[in-house]
Design a protein around this motif. Structure first.
Motif, PDB file in Angstrom:
ATOM      1  N   GLY A   1       0.224  -0.865   0.439  1.00 34.29           N
ATOM      2  CA  GLY A   1      -0.107  -0.388  -0.112  1.00 34.29           C
ATOM      3  C   GLY A   1       0.648   1.353  -0.085  1.00 34.29           C
ATOM      4  O   GLY A   1      -0.016   2.175   0.725  1.00 34.29           O
TER       5      GLY A   1
ATOM      6  N   GLN B   1      -6.540  -0.299   7.050  1.00 36.43           N
ATOM      7  CA  GLN B   1      -6.508  -0.754   5.343  1.00 36.43           C
ATOM      8  C   GLN B   1      -5.578  -1.529   4.822  1.00 36.43           C
ATOM      9  O   GLN B   1      -5.575  -2.714   4.643  1.00 36.43           O
ATOM     10  CB  GLN B   1      -7.028   0.933   4.740  1.00 36.43           C
ATOM     11  N   GLU B   2      -4.587  -1.045   5.144  1.00 32.15           N
ATOM     12  CA  GLU B   2      -2.828  -2.083   4.804  1.00 32.15           C
ATOM     13  C   GLU B   2      -2.920  -2.270   5.881  1.00 32.15           C
ATOM     14  O   GLU B   2      -2.159  -3.972   4.604  1.00 32.15           O
ATOM     15  CB  GLU B   2      -1.980  -0.738   5.532  1.00 32.15           C
TER      16      GLU B   2
ATOM     17  N   LEU C   1      -4.766  -5.417   3.137  1.00 38.89           N
ATOM     18  CA  LEU C   1      -3.598  -5.487   2.327  1.00 38.89           C
ATOM     19  C   LEU C   1      -2.607  -6.913   2.993  1.00 38.89           C
ATOM     20  O   LEU C   1      -2.326  -7.243   2.159  1.00 38.89           O
ATOM     21  CB  LEU C   1      -3.368  -4.499   1.992  1.00 38.89           C
TER      22      LEU C   1
END
Length: 501
Positions: A311, A479-480, A483
């Motif tokens: 990311g 969010q990272e 991922l």
């Protein structure tokens, strides 16, 4: 290979690690050697002279050095672990549990192992240094194709360049029986290469040879050197036909300098966003100076794929296109290099091109079975495609054949993620914490540690690990984590997010 268990501890000689409640302890190499010496002699005493010879082979050291290492062991194991026999020596005093066997996936027990050390250069010409490195790497690749023994990756054996370590010390750290050394000397119109094969434990030279060639005809040297080494390892080694392996080196020495700086950025600064950006910039400079430098293109493709998956790049679709284009260009430029194929195959797998990437990685291993990076990458690709047991075993093999690799921290994190996926929570925690120990700046290892501790119900420790990860990478987001570790783990760690800030 047997491990030693006592109290809450386990000593794994093959991995050179002491585990305390399953967590690797910080222990120096000398202290670890002394601990092994005491354990192997248990319950008998080890004399001071024997301990000095074992821990400092071939060196003359003061007796107080031994006392320092005993003190270090007592601090870790407790004061009762080692008894002093006044004026004579030391004895390991704790009760040993029945021996446990630690598995080494895909590696035959008792299989002879060999390391090729970097060839020394006896010339001021930088091109001779490139030749010396290339020759040593090619000998590794050639020998690795012979069945019957295990080659240590050059990423680990080259750590000992210009190091004052003795051969027995190198052998213990790499876990090898044989060592190949060499030198390259530039004469007026000739290059002279001298090599020798040594039994590392005894120091006995089993074979030595000298080869001369015109500077433009060095390719034939690989075959002569490799055959000389192989002939001395019979009958342990089976006969095999040796094929020539050509490696493309950059014509522009400045291109090679930028490539080395890219590696240095990761080695010295870890796997953070700033170091990845710096490494990618250095690689761009490298291939701009020498557009035909396949290895530079391959490494750039891999680091770009990695930055995308973490990311760290603003446009993931554009990054994917760049990775695909750069990887295929590298392959076209140097399809005979196992290193180029290892990097590009991994990059392609990282952007979801698993079929193409896995095929490239298989080809890399056909060329050089000692390519640790290709083993780890192929194992990770197998894991991503659901072949978890096979993938984990291959990743472990790759890490085993390169025990001093600068990338072990990253590889251990990736392995730990797959172990967590199959429910091996304790092993996952061990890998996460070992990764932290190898690279204290690597925030993803802390995220994995938090996820594993959460799985084990150890909430307070999970919160602390997540806080450590966020301290290492301030912009880290859920969010990272989605991922890098998946949505389920991200949702679980969200419970600790406020308290971990």
């Amino acid at each position: 290979m047997h491990s030693y268990r006592f109290a809450q501890c386990e000593v794994r000689p093959a991995d050179r690690v002491l585990l305390l409640d399953g967590v690797p302890a910080a222990l120096g190499a000398r202290a670890f050697d002394l601990l092994l010496c005491l354990l192997e002699s248990h319950p008998h005493m080890v004399s001071k002279e024997e301990a000095l010879n074992r821990v400092w082979p071939g060196l003359v050291v003061e007796e107080n050095n031994l006392s320092v290492q005993v003190s270090a062991l007592r601090k870790v194991l407790g004061s009762q672990a080692i008894s002093t026999v006044a004026g004579r020596g030391y004895r390991f005093s704790l009760k040993l549990q029945p021996p446990a066997v630690t598995a080494t996936p895909s590696v035959a027990q008792g299989q002879p192992t060999i390391a090729v050390l970097p060839f020394s250069m006896r010339s001021e010409d930088h091109r001779v240094q490139l030749l010396a490195d290339g020759l040593a790497e090619d000998v590794i690749a050639l020998l690795a194709r012979v069945p019957g023994f295990l080659l240590i990756s050059h990423a680990s054996s080259f750590v000992f360049r210009n190091q004052p370590a003795t051969l027995p010390e190198i052998a213990r750290q790499l876990g090898v029986r044989y060592v190949v050394e060499g030198s390259v000397r530039a004469l007026d119109t000739t290059l002279r290469v001298s090599t020798q094969l040594t039994d590392a434990a005894s120091g006995h030279v089993l074979w030595s040879g000298q080869f001369e060639s015109a500077p433009d005809a060095t390719g034939d040297l690989q075959d002569a050197i490799a055959r000389g080494v192989i002939s001395q390892l019979e009958p342990e080694l089976t006969r095999a036909e040796i094929a020539h392996i050509r490696r493309q080196r950059p014509e522009n020495l400045d291109a090679w300098a930028h490539y080395r700086q890219a590696i240095g950025a990761i080695t010295l600064k870890g796997w953070g966003e700033a170091s990845l950006n710096e490494a990618r910039q250095q690689l761009q400079k490298s291939v701009a100076l020498d557009p035909a430098f396949g290895l530079g293109h391959a490494h750039y493709a891999l680091l770009t794929a990695l930055a995308r998956n973490l990311g760290m790049l603003p446009d993931a679709a554009q990054a994917e296109s760049e990775v695909l284009q750069t990887a295929e260009r590298a392959i076209a430029l140097d399809e005979g290099s196992a290193e180029v194929l290892g990097y590009t195959g991994c990059a392609l797998c990282d952007i979801g091109r698993h079929e193409r990437g896995s095929a490239i990685l298989q080809l890399a291993l056909e060329i050089d079975p000692s390519n640790a990076q290709a083993h780890v990458a192929l194992g990770a690709a197998q894991g991503m495609q659901g072949q978890l047991a096979e993938g984990i075993a291959r990743m472990r093999l790759g890490m085993k054949i390169s025990p001093r690799d600068r990338r072990l921290g990253f590889w251990g994190w990736a392995l730990g993620c797959f172990l967590l996926r199959v429910g091996n929570n304790e092993e996952s925690l061990t890998e996460a914490r070992t990764s932290v120990r190898r690279d204290p700046t690597f925030y993803l290892a802390r995220v994995l540690e938090a996820a594993t501790l959460d799985r084990l119900g150890r909430d307070d420790e999970a919160r602390q690990a997540l806080a450590a990860a966020r301290k290492l990478r301030a912009p880290l987001s859920l969010q990272e984590i989605t991922l890098t570790h998946g949505k389920r783990i991200s949702e679980r760690l969200a419970r600790y997010w406020g308290a971990a800030s």
